[in-house]
Design an enzyme around this catalytic site. Structure first.
Site, PDB file in Angstrom:
ATOM      1  N   LEU A  53       0.726  -1.308   0.052  1.00 16.73           N
ATOM      2  CA  LEU A  53       0.004  -0.012   0.002  1.00 16.73           C
ATOM      3  C   LEU A  53       0.790   1.236  -0.032  1.00 16.73           C
ATOM      4  O   LEU A  53       0.518   2.398  -0.394  1.00 16.73           O
ATOM      5  CB  LEU A  53      -0.919  -0.009   1.208  1.00 16.73           C
ATOM      6  N   LYS A  77       2.102  -2.798   8.646  1.00 12.81           N
ATOM      7  CA  LYS A  77       3.422  -2.258   8.451  1.00 12.81           C
ATOM      8  C   LYS A  77       4.421  -3.157   8.897  1.00 12.81           C
ATOM      9  O   LYS A  77       4.509  -3.578  10.187  1.00 12.81           O
ATOM     10  CB  LYS A  77       3.463  -0.916   9.196  1.00 12.81           C
ATOM     11  N   GLY A 137      10.506   0.294   5.954  1.00 19.05           N
ATOM     12  CA  GLY A 137       9.577  -0.797   5.411  1.00 19.05           C
ATOM     13  C   GLY A 137       8.454  -0.471   4.774  1.00 19.05           C
ATOM     14  O   GLY A 137       8.109   0.659   4.302  1.00 19.05           O
ATOM     15  N   CYS A 138       7.650  -1.305   4.224  1.00 18.31           N
ATOM     16  CA  CYS A 138       6.588  -1.067   3.666  1.00 18.31           C
ATOM     17  C   CYS A 138       5.177  -1.530   4.407  1.00 18.31           C
ATOM     18  O   CYS A 138       5.176  -2.024   5.479  1.00 18.31           O
ATOM     19  CB  CYS A 138       6.619  -2.027   2.381  1.00 18.31           C
ATOM     20  N   ASP A 186       5.916  14.597  12.449  1.00 16.93           N
ATOM     21  CA  ASP A 186       6.078  14.107  11.203  1.00 16.93           C
ATOM     22  C   ASP A 186       4.866  14.268  10.263  1.00 16.93           C
ATOM     23  O   ASP A 186       4.377  13.386   9.730  1.00 16.93           O
ATOM     24  CB  ASP A 186       6.575  12.910  11.203  1.00 16.93           C
ATOM     25  N   GLY A 204       7.829   3.176   3.667  1.00 13.43           N
ATOM     26  CA  GLY A 204       8.335   4.155   4.522  1.00 13.43           C
ATOM     27  C   GLY A 204       9.764   4.067   4.628  1.00 13.43           C
ATOM     28  O   GLY A 204      10.509   3.356   3.878  1.00 13.43           O
ATOM     29  N   GLY A 205      10.333   4.671   5.676  1.00 15.34           N
ATOM     30  CA  GLY A 205      11.799   4.601   5.765  1.00 15.34           C
ATOM     31  C   GLY A 205      12.462   3.243   6.217  1.00 15.34           C
ATOM     32  O   GLY A 205      13.348   3.072   5.725  1.00 15.34           O
TER      33      GLY A 205
END
Length: 428
Positions: A144, A166, A150-151, A263, A147-148
């Site tokens: 989907l 995640k 992982g996925c 963030d 990120g820094g």
């Protein structure tokens, strides 16, 4: 318990010695003898006429009876003690299991008492094999987002339900810290505009966080993906801005201690089937930053980081307000927070838009073409004014998120959570 056992043993030793060596006329011995079979039969008169061997025999019988009684008492006390210990250990075990969840890994010991927003009331430690099966072994077709560390994967479970998983590579301490921080914080949050935590898991150096699935993905994908914002009408965009402000207000004003997201960006604002917005990704979020700001590592995403935090490391809730202002500009203009002008040259949306946002003749021309002719110009000027205030370089000039929230409520139709009355059906 130990003192009682010691007293009984001393009493036993005393009676044994006294029965063999002490005078028969002792009150203690007399009272003990009176309850012995011989004492009942002999009486006090015959007692003085007995031969020494008989006296010794009676003394031995009484000592033996006393010893037997003491041993029996000790056994009973020990049985009771073992039963009580067993009950307390069982109760303690039940409490611990209820808090940890089945199969909770040792590294998650610090999450024993975490409460979550899940219906069960506690964070669930999920079986890795179940997550692997639900994501088809984390197949690339189920990704989907990335990120820094992982996925994020789409997961479908045996009961037909869906979730987002995640997957984090936690070989570095930074990744491990972000994972633990996010799970711990999400266990505390309960708000309709904060993503819901469903569970977490672990497999060697890989960590997993399971969230509710947001079917319309992220705001970033909707605005800057293949559809280029075509599904986001003016009213939907205002609704998303309002939901985001409500989520931030919860963090800043209703959490104790207050939480700074640190963030906030369009990729961390997720949209459900009805385009309700929820804040996600709390790995970098901090609490009580005013006291701990000197220990914070500079983190965030280029284009959203407030100038005072970027240059001086000063982090406050106004840093989130700055990032919110950038998101508001994305919603208005349809542009990315940082865009490349040349291979080695970039320009921020704030730098580009600021001169035109305060010029009413220029503002309508820079609005996202998808919504350019779909809003009341008066509302457009109001939203632009809010965005300008949020991205002020000086933090003290920025409004509190609560003030931003109250400014947006009158611009959102009532059926979408605001107070605006529209004469025509709301375009969704």
């Amino acid at each position: 318990m130990k003192e009682l056992l010691l007293h009984l043993l001393l009493l036993h030793a005393f009676l044994a010695v006294f029965a063999v060596q002490g005078p028969v006329s002792s009150p203690i011995y007399a009272s003990m003898a009176a309850f012995s079979p011989e004492g009942i039969q002999l009486g006090s008169e015959e007692h003085g006429k007995m031969d020494p061997p008989k006296k010794m025999l009676i003394a031995l019988v009484v000592a033996s009876s006393s010893l037997a009684a003491i041993v029996f008492s000790l056994v009973c006390l020990w049985v009771c003690y073992r039963k009580n210990s067993s009950k307390s250990s069982k109760n303690g075990g039940k409490s611990s299991d209820g808090e940890k969840g089945n199969g909770l890994a040792p590294f998650l010991g610090k999450f024993k008492s975490m409460k979550t927003v899940s219906k069960a009331g506690y964070a669930s430690f999920m079986d890795y094999k179940m997550l692997e099966k639900a994501t088809n072994k984390f197949h690339p077709s189920n990704i989907l987002g990335e990120g820094g560390f992982g996925c994020v994967y789409k997961a479908q479970f045996n009961d037909g339900s869906y979730a987002a998983v995640k997957k984090l590579d936690c070989t570095s301490q930074d990744a491990e810290n972000e994972y633990e921080n996010e799970v711990e914080l999400l266990c505390r949050f309960k708000h309709p505009n904060i993503i819901s935590l469903l569970g977490f898991s672990s497999d060697n150096d890989t960590r997993f966080i399971v969230y509710e699935l947001m079917h319309n993905g992220s705001l970033e994908t909707q605005l800057h993906g293949p559809s280029h914002g075509s599904s986001l009408t003016w009213h939907r965009r205002m609704k998303i801005a309002l939901d985001t402000a409500r989520g931030l207000e919860y963090l800043h004003e209703h959490c104790s201690p207050p939480v700074i997201h640190r963030d906030l960006k369009s990729s961390n604002i997720l949209l459900d089937l009805d385009f309700n917005a929820k804040l996600s990704d709390f790995g970098l979020a901090v609490t009580d930053a005013a006291q701990n700001k000197n220990n914070l590592k500079l983190s965030g995403t280029l284009g959203y980081v407030a100038p005072e935090y970027l240059l001086d490391g000063k982090l406050t809730d106004k840093s989130d307000v700055y990032a919110f202002g950038v998101v508001l500009l994305e919603l208005l203009l349809g542009k990315k927070p940082v865009e490349k002008l040349a291979p080695s040259q970039c320009q921020s949306i704030v730098t580009w838009a600021m001169p035109q946002l305060t010029d009413r003749s220029k503002l309508p021309n820079i609005v996202d073409p998808v919504i350019r002719d779909a809003m009341d110009l008066k509302h457009l000027y109001q939203v632009a004014a809010v965005a300008v205030l949020c991205v002020q370089p000086e933090p003290s000039y920025r409004p509190l998120i609560t003030d931003v929230l109250h400014s947006l409520i009158p611009l959102v139709p009532m059926e979408l959570g605001g107070t605006l009355r529209v004469t025509q059906p709301t375009a969704l």
